[in-house]
Design a protein around this motif. Structure first.
Motif, PDB file in Angstrom:
ATOM      1  N   SER A 158       0.836  -1.198   0.000  1.00 47.09           N
ATOM      2  CA  SER A 158       0.000   0.000   0.000  1.00 47.09           C
ATOM      3  C   SER A 158       0.872   1.250   0.000  1.00 47.09           C
ATOM      4  CB  SER A 158      -0.923  -0.001   1.220  1.00 47.09           C
ATOM      5  OG  SER A 158      -0.160  -0.001   2.420  1.00 47.09           O
ATOM      6  N   CYS A 159       0.404   2.292  -0.670  1.00 48.52           N
ATOM      7  CA  CYS A 159       1.208   3.501  -0.854  1.00 48.52           C
ATOM      8  C   CYS A 159       0.407   4.717  -0.410  1.00 48.52           C
ATOM      9  CB  CYS A 159       1.624   3.633  -2.320  1.00 48.52           C
ATOM     10  SG  CYS A 159       2.703   5.041  -2.655  1.00 48.52           S
ATOM     11  N   ASP A 173      -4.892  18.569 -11.965  1.00 45.97           N
ATOM     12  CA  ASP A 173      -4.587  19.034 -10.622  1.00 45.97           C
ATOM     13  C   ASP A 173      -3.446  18.205 -10.043  1.00 45.97           C
ATOM     14  OD1 ASP A 173      -5.540  20.680  -8.189  1.00 45.97           O
ATOM     15  OD2 ASP A 173      -5.476  18.626  -7.411  1.00 45.97           O
ATOM     16  N   LEU A 174      -2.543  18.868  -9.268  1.00 50.22           N
ATOM     17  CA  LEU A 174      -1.396  18.174  -8.689  1.00 50.22           C
ATOM     18  C   LEU A 174      -1.842  17.088  -7.721  1.00 50.22           C
ATOM     19  CD1 LEU A 174       1.632  17.848  -8.186  1.00 50.22           C
ATOM     20  CD2 LEU A 174       1.489  19.682  -6.496  1.00 50.22           C
ATOM     21  N   ASP A 175      -2.862  17.378  -6.907  1.00 48.91           N
ATOM     22  CA  ASP A 175      -3.338  16.378  -5.961  1.00 48.91           C
ATOM     23  C   ASP A 175      -3.864  15.141  -6.686  1.00 48.91           C
ATOM     24  OD1 ASP A 175      -2.667  17.983  -3.834  1.00 48.91           O
ATOM     25  OD2 ASP A 175      -4.644  18.914  -3.707  1.00 48.91           O
ATOM     26  N   ASP A 176      -4.570  15.359  -7.801  1.00 45.35           N
ATOM     27  CA  ASP A 176      -5.047  14.218  -8.586  1.00 45.35           C
ATOM     28  C   ASP A 176      -3.881  13.412  -9.130  1.00 45.35           C
ATOM     29  OD1 ASP A 176      -7.630  15.014  -8.106  1.00 45.35           O
ATOM     30  OD2 ASP A 176      -7.834  16.101 -10.003  1.00 45.35           O
ATOM     31  N   GLY A 177      -2.832  14.124  -9.565  1.00 41.83           N
ATOM     32  CA  GLY A 177      -1.653  13.435 -10.072  1.00 41.83           C
ATOM     33  C   GLY A 177      -0.957  12.622  -8.996  1.00 41.83           C
ATOM     34  N   ARG A 209      -2.404  11.315  -6.333  1.00 39.66           N
ATOM     35  CA  ARG A 209      -3.247  10.146  -6.045  1.00 39.66           C
ATOM     36  C   ARG A 209      -3.085   9.079  -7.125  1.00 39.66           C
ATOM     37  NH1 ARG A 209      -6.867  14.079  -3.930  1.00 39.66           N
ATOM     38  NH2 ARG A 209      -7.777  14.427  -5.993  1.00 39.66           N
ATOM     39  N   ALA A 210      -3.019   9.520  -8.373  1.00 40.40           N
ATOM     40  CA  ALA A 210      -2.847   8.554  -9.462  1.00 40.40           C
ATOM     41  C   ALA A 210      -1.498   7.845  -9.350  1.00 40.40           C
ATOM     42  CB  ALA A 210      -2.966   9.270 -10.810  1.00 40.40           C
ATOM     43  N   ASP A 225       0.973   1.459  -5.794  1.00 33.40           N
ATOM     44  CA  ASP A 225       0.275   0.438  -5.024  1.00 33.40           C
ATOM     45  C   ASP A 225       0.068  -0.831  -5.855  1.00 33.40           C
ATOM     46  OD1 ASP A 225      -1.488   0.052  -2.424  1.00 33.40           O
ATOM     47  OD2 ASP A 225      -2.646  -0.723  -4.121  1.00 33.40           O
ATOM     48  N   ALA A 226      -0.206  -0.657  -7.149  1.00 33.10           N
ATOM     49  CA  ALA A 226      -0.453  -1.810  -8.019  1.00 33.10           C
ATOM     50  C   ALA A 226       0.812  -2.320  -8.698  1.00 33.10           C
ATOM     51  CB  ALA A 226      -1.478  -1.434  -9.090  1.00 33.10           C
ATOM     52  N   GLY A 227       1.941  -1.662  -8.444  1.00 33.77           N
ATOM     53  CA  GLY A 227       3.174  -2.024  -9.126  1.00 33.77           C
ATOM     54  C   GLY A 227       3.861  -3.228  -8.518  1.00 33.77           C
TER      55      GLY A 227
END
Length: 695
Positions: free
Chosen positions: A461-462, A511-515, A517-518, A524-526
């Protein structure tokens, strides 16, 4: 050819006894066909249209069969029968007539079908005329229109190709444009070959189609008897208009092209500023010769290709220089850090073909520090040019030096900001510095206008770690705001720190916050492996593209199977403070025995006492004594004594009656390893003792 929409003729009932003189004036013959008797009367002009004399015609249409070819007669009969059957009032058709001389000429007829009150067809009256001149003019118009269309199509291809070449950034881009759907193949070329001039030779960079390669022509001398060498020598195009001409002029090359069915070829020199940079050949298998217009178009296109090719070569040279500079400014190797797995990556941005801008100021660094600590740096100098890279290189070096001197993370950042401000540049830089103690897992983080770091837990988890920060480097010194708050983060075994620049996060309009989170979701999935995870993140950046650079540093703390700090004690000893010195000695004695190292307690206490005494005697400040227990492949006790003097201790030989000079000899004799490290504003003398594991 049939004119079904021809207008009906308005003729008097007693026609053709009194034909309209206008018909004769217009060289039109007339006929009257009685469908009941089958006889067809024709006037003199009609006889002339069929090239028959009056005495050769008996009034029966079958007599004209010798003048109308069978195929034309069947088509004309079918047309008339259909017009009668479907109730049409008139018909019209073009057909050919064979003259006495055997020549075929075009004739046009137009008939009006007259019916009785019941609708039954009774007569057909009409005209017939020689249409040769009319159709010759029509054919000429069609031929001219075809030529105009071909010229327009070729011009359109040239325009499309030139427009596509304007966006070509590399030599391969130029080649791809020429092989593209809108490329030169639409000019009818079956094969393309292109070469660049290099040191008196021509090196092929493109040829096609597959299987068209000619042995021995990959690299040829300009003076060899090949058409590409000839156009480079003469700076003039070479148009080959037949296979015979090709075979006669280039006997060495021609046998290798026979399987391609080449009928013509055009070889063009690629000239820029009166200097040949290469040559291009177009080979055709359905052409015989070139018109002046086609030659002019190909020469003009060759000039456009040469300009694009030189621009692409300049771009690639500039890019190689920029990437070389970028790589020289980044760390050549990343040191191996005990207790951690580290992966670093860098991706150059794309500045849309602007020369010199595929380089930026992004950087990463990993700095080994004393006591099992390590410093991780990520930063970004403003701008995308060689100046940004040069500033980045200097800033990376001084920041590394400040950290290696032992300054606190906040001091490291403040001093780096002052350095950048005094560098006489208008650039600023964002930076994030994390100093990790891999033994305890304690990480101290400072941030200068940079994006936050990410922390990946051992379970994968990240999350984003908010870090209060100061102004970017350079700006904080300019505005005299050098405070950089320190944030402490716990890095448990198996956890990973992710430091990156905003090129991996920000996208235009997002948005930076969206970036962030992405990015956290992507991490997390890596994959679990830090090197595979780093590759995956850079792959995503490559797929997404963008103008900004990406620097990335991943640091994963290994599980506790490597050396780590199991205990740590510290004592501050001021000059002249006998009680503090006594407390330090008691601390060392008690800790050594508590940690199960009683066998070496006397040695450790003696060496520590000697180092403390030297620090108090030979410096003006206090001494800081730190005792640590290290566990791993072997168990060790480490003693650090820090002071404020940068003067290094020296080993001296003591005289027969001397009372000093034996200190470092004693340290060297009793310890397993010892050394001296520079610290911010002073130094640290350290030593380690291997002790057996407790029973």
């Amino acid at each position: 050819m049939v004119d079904r929409g021809a207008s009906a003729l308005s003729l008097p009932d007693d026609w053709p006894a009194h034909p309209d003189p206008i018909l004769a004036l217009n060289r039109m013959g007339s006929f009257d066909w009685d469908l009941d008797t089958g006889l067809m009367n024709m006037d003199a002009q009609a006889h002339e249209a069929f090239d028959v004399r009056p005495d050769e015609y008996d009034g029966r249409p079958e007599t004209l069969a010798g003048r109308v070819p069978p195929g034309e007669a069947r088509r004309l009969d079918a047309l008339v029968a259909q017009a009668i059957k479907d109730g049409s009032e008139n018909y019209g058709a073009y057909f050919r007539v064979r003259c006495r001389t055997g020549e075929l000429r075009w004739t046009h007829t137009q008939g009006y079908i007259r019916r009785d009150e019941s609708g039954r067809p009774r007569r057909i009256v009409g005209i017939v005329r020689d249409a040769t001149a009319e159709l010759d003019e029509f054919a000429a118009h069609r031929q001219q229109a075809s030529l105009d269309e071909a010229r327009r199509r070729q011009t359109n291809v040239v325009q499309l190709t030139t427009a596509a070449l304007a966006h070509a950034r590399t030599v391969q881009d130029v080649i791809d444009v020429l092989k593209d759907t809108h490329g030169l193949i639409h000019l009818g070329a079956a094969s393309l070959v292109m070469g660049l001039v290099e040191a008196g030779r021509i090196r092929l960079i493109a040829e096609g189609p597959a299987g068209a390669s000619v042995p021995g022509t990959r690299i040829t001398r300009i003076d060899e008897p090949y058409p590409m060498g000839e156009v480079v020598r003469t700076l003039s195009p070479r148009f080959i208009e037949s296979p015979e001409e090709f075979a006669a002029d280039y006997p060495i090359l021609w046998p290798h092209l026979t399987d391609l069915n080449i009928t013509a070829a055009a070889y063009l020199p690629l000239i820029v500023q009166a200097r040949p940079i290469g040559a291009m050949g177009l080979l055709y298998n359905d052409r015989h010769g070139f018109t002046p217009e086609e030659r002019n178009i190909l020469v003009a296109l060759g000039s456009s290709i040469a300009q694009s090719l030189q621009r692409a070569m300049f771009y690639e040279e500039e890019k190689d220089i920029a990437q070389g500079l970028q790589q020289a400014m980044l760390p050549r190797t990343i040191p191996s850090v005990p207790g951690a797995d580290v992966a670093v990556r860098y991706r150059a941005g794309s500045a849309g073909g602007v020369l010199g801008r595929d380089i930026g100021g992004d950087w990463y660094d990993l700095i080994p520090l004393p006591g099992g600590r390590v410093g991780a740096v990520i930063g970004d100098v403003q701008g995308h040019d060689t100046h940004a890279a040069a500033v980045m290189g200097q800033l990376r070096i001084v920041l590394r030096a400040y950290a290696a001197e032992g300054h606190t993370p906040a001091t490291v950042m403040a001093r780096a900001s002052v350095f950048l401000h005094e560098l006489d540049t208008d650039r600023f830089a964002t930076c994030l510095y994390a100093e990790a103690d891999l033994g305890t897992g304690v990480v101290q983080v400072v941030r200068a206008g940079h994006i936050d770091l990410l922390l990946r837990a051992a379970d994968g988890s990240c999350r984003r770690v908010p870090v209060p920060g100061g102004l970017p480097l350079g700006l904080s010194a300019e505005f005299r705001s050098l405070e950089y708050p320190v944030t402490t983060v716990e890095l448990d075994p198996g956890c990973t720190l992710l430091l990156t620049t905003d090129g991996l996060v920000e996208q235009p309009g997002d948005d930076l916050d969206d970036g962030m989170r992405a990015l956290a979701e992507l991490v997390d999935a890596g994959p679990d492996d830090v090197w595979a995870l780093a590759d995956r993140l850079i792959e995503v950046a490559e797929e997404r593209g963008g103008d900004d650079d990406v620097a990335l540093l991943l640091l994963r703390r290994r599980p506790p199977d490597s050396p780590r700090t199991a205990g740590r004690l510290q004592q501050h000893v001021a000059p002249g403070d006998a009680e503090a010195l006594t407390q330090a000695r008691h601390m060392i004695r008690a800790a050594v025995r508590a940690w199960g190292a009683r066998e070496r307690a006397d040695e450790i206490e003696l060496v520590a006492d000697e180092l403390i005494t030297n620090a108090l005697m030979h410096t003006e400040g206090a001494a800081i004594v730190t005792l640590r227990q290290l566990t791993g492949a072997d168990r060790r006790l480490r003693v650090d004594v820090e002071d404020t003097s940068s003067a290094l201790p020296r080993r001296r030989e003591a005289g027969m009656s001397g009372v000093s000079g034996r200190g470092l000899m004693l340290v060297d004799l009793l310890t397993d390893v010892w050394g001296v490290e520079a610290r911010g504003g002073g130094k640290c003398v350290w030593c380690e003792f291997v002790v057996p594991a407790p029973t």
